[in-house]
Motif scaffolding. Structure first.
Motif, mmCIF file in Angstrom:
data_model
loop_
_atom_site.group_PDB
_atom_site.id
_atom_site.type_symbol
_atom_site.label_atom_id
_atom_site.label_comp_id
_atom_site.label_asym_id
_atom_site.label_seq_id
_atom_site.Cartn_x
_atom_site.Cartn_y
_atom_site.Cartn_z
ATOM 1 N N ALA A 260 3.011 -4.118 -0.821
ATOM 2 C CA ALA A 260 4.083 -3.213 -1.224
ATOM 3 C C ALA A 260 5.431 -3.854 -0.941
ATOM 4 O O ALA A 260 5.517 -4.881 -0.262
ATOM 5 C CB ALA A 260 3.961 -1.886 -0.462
ATOM 6 N N GLU A 263 10.400 -2.730 2.205
ATOM 7 C CA GLU A 263 11.031 -1.496 2.687
ATOM 8 C C GLU A 263 10.000 -0.490 3.198
ATOM 9 O O GLU A 263 10.261 0.297 4.104
ATOM 10 C CB GLU A 263 11.804 -0.816 1.541
ATOM 11 C CG GLU A 263 12.988 -1.591 1.028
ATOM 12 C CD GLU A 263 14.191 -1.430 1.941
ATOM 13 O OE1 GLU A 263 14.509 -0.270 2.266
ATOM 14 O OE2 GLU A 263 14.772 -2.452 2.345
ATOM 15 N N HIS A 264 8.837 -0.555 2.584
ATOM 16 C CA HIS A 264 7.737 0.322 2.918
ATOM 17 C C HIS A 264 7.277 0.128 4.370
ATOM 18 O O HIS A 264 6.668 1.011 4.968
ATOM 19 C CB HIS A 264 6.590 0.012 1.948
ATOM 20 C CG HIS A 264 5.453 0.946 2.007
ATOM 21 N ND1 HIS A 264 5.476 2.172 1.406
ATOM 22 C CD2 HIS A 264 4.245 0.858 2.618
ATOM 23 C CE1 HIS A 264 4.340 2.798 1.628
ATOM 24 N NE2 HIS A 264 3.568 2.020 2.357
#
Ligand code: C2E
Ligand code: CA
Ligand code: CA
Ligand code: CA
Length: 275
Positions: A260, A263-264
């Motif tokens: 992902a 930021e995740h």
């Protein structure tokens, strides 16, 4: 039957023409993908199996093609390797991943996939060195993932390059172990720091006794050689439990986290390392 054959041939010819055109377009578009800001990195966590702590991330390349949408790396990496575009793309991946990792508050490792084409290029070691200096990432936090297939073209040359990479303090993982031209002597001859068991073996570990036996054997091999083993493609609790029971060291897969946008994972990279 005669006309049918001719029709089939014409159809085949048209298909071929289309495939060739398609391929040329892909080659062309790839050369502009970096400058066009179409490439991104997804990050997938790698965990210590005993305490579930994230120890690092693997960077995985994503290409958002303006017309085709997302093109999977299994499709475009081989094309980029054949045209040589992988040299620029690979350097961009290394620089972007190292920059990203250097910004983390936690000293996690960043694993970067490296193509054979990069390894056999004259400037490879210099590029890695330059990127470490430029980003300030400590060398031991960078791990290059290399497949065995990448070594076979020229063992001596590959060995000399990997030794110089090691001399920088960078770690090296053998990727996709068990697929391709697996040879146990490679594990001994090359300065690997980690073995990554291919996800295809993990997939059937609970249903197929042969897959289970292979995974056990690789784990035994790792123990014998003093190399930590990471299992890729872990998707179920049952697979994780099997790997725990067999004393696997590290795990990666959809069960622990899908690749992902970074930021995740802000809580991991910037905060506590436990999830
Ligand atoms: P790989 O290095 O073996 O990467 C693992 C692949 O498995 C990734 O596919 C990842 O998204 C996928 N994966 C992770 N967990 C699971 C899971 O639990 N189940 C399943 N079914 N799959 C899982 P992805 O991102 O499509 O990449 C495919 C391949 O493309 C990579 O295989 C690698 O060989 C190549 N690749 C990706 N990024 C780069 C890059 O920056 N440079 C180079 N040279 N190759 C790259
Ligand atoms: Ca990999
Ligand atoms: Ca792999
Ligand atoms: Ca693979």
């Amino acid at each position: 039957a005669k006309t049918e054959g001719r029709a089939t041939y014409r159809f085949f010819e048209a298909e071929m023409g289309e495939a060739v055109r398609d391929r040329r377009m892909l080659e062309h578009d790839l050369r502009h993908a970096i400058a066009g800001n179409q490439m991104k990195l997804a990050y997938q966590p790698q965990e210590d199996i005993q305490n579930g702590t994230v120890i690092g991330f693997e960077a995985l390349l994503r290409w958002a093609h303006p017309v085709r949408g997302n093109v999977p790396p299994d499709i475009f990496i081989p094309v980029a390797e054949e045209t040589g575009a992988i040299l620029d793309i690979g350097e961009w991946v290394l620089r972007t991943a190292c920059q990203e990792a250097a910004s983390w508050k936690q000293p996690l490792t960043i694993a970067v996939n490296v193509s054979a084409v990069q390894i056999y290029h004259d400037n490879f070691v210099a590029i890695v060195h330059e990127i470490l200096l430029e980003t300030g990432l400590p060398a031991h936090r960078l791990e290059l993932e290399i497949t065995e297939t990448a070594l076979i073209r020229d063992f001596d040359r590959a060995l000399s390059t990997l030794r110089r990479i090691k001399a920088l303090g960078v770690h090296i993982a053998m990727d996709d172990f068990g697929t391709g031209y697996s040879s146990l002597s490679n594990l001994r001859a090359f300065p690997f720091d980690k073995i990554k068991i291919d996800g295809s073996f993990i997939k059937s570990v609970n249903t197929n006794s042969q897959a289970a036996a292979i995974v056990r054997a690789v784990l035994g091999l790792g123990r014998g050689l003093g190399l930590p083993v990471l299992a890729e493609g872990v998707e179920t609790e049952a697979e994780l439990q099997f790997l725990r029971d067999e004393s696997c060291d590290e795990v990666q897969g959809y069960l622990l986290g899908r690749p992902a946008h970074i930021e995740h994972f802000l809580d991991i990279t910037q905060g506590k390392t436990t999830t």
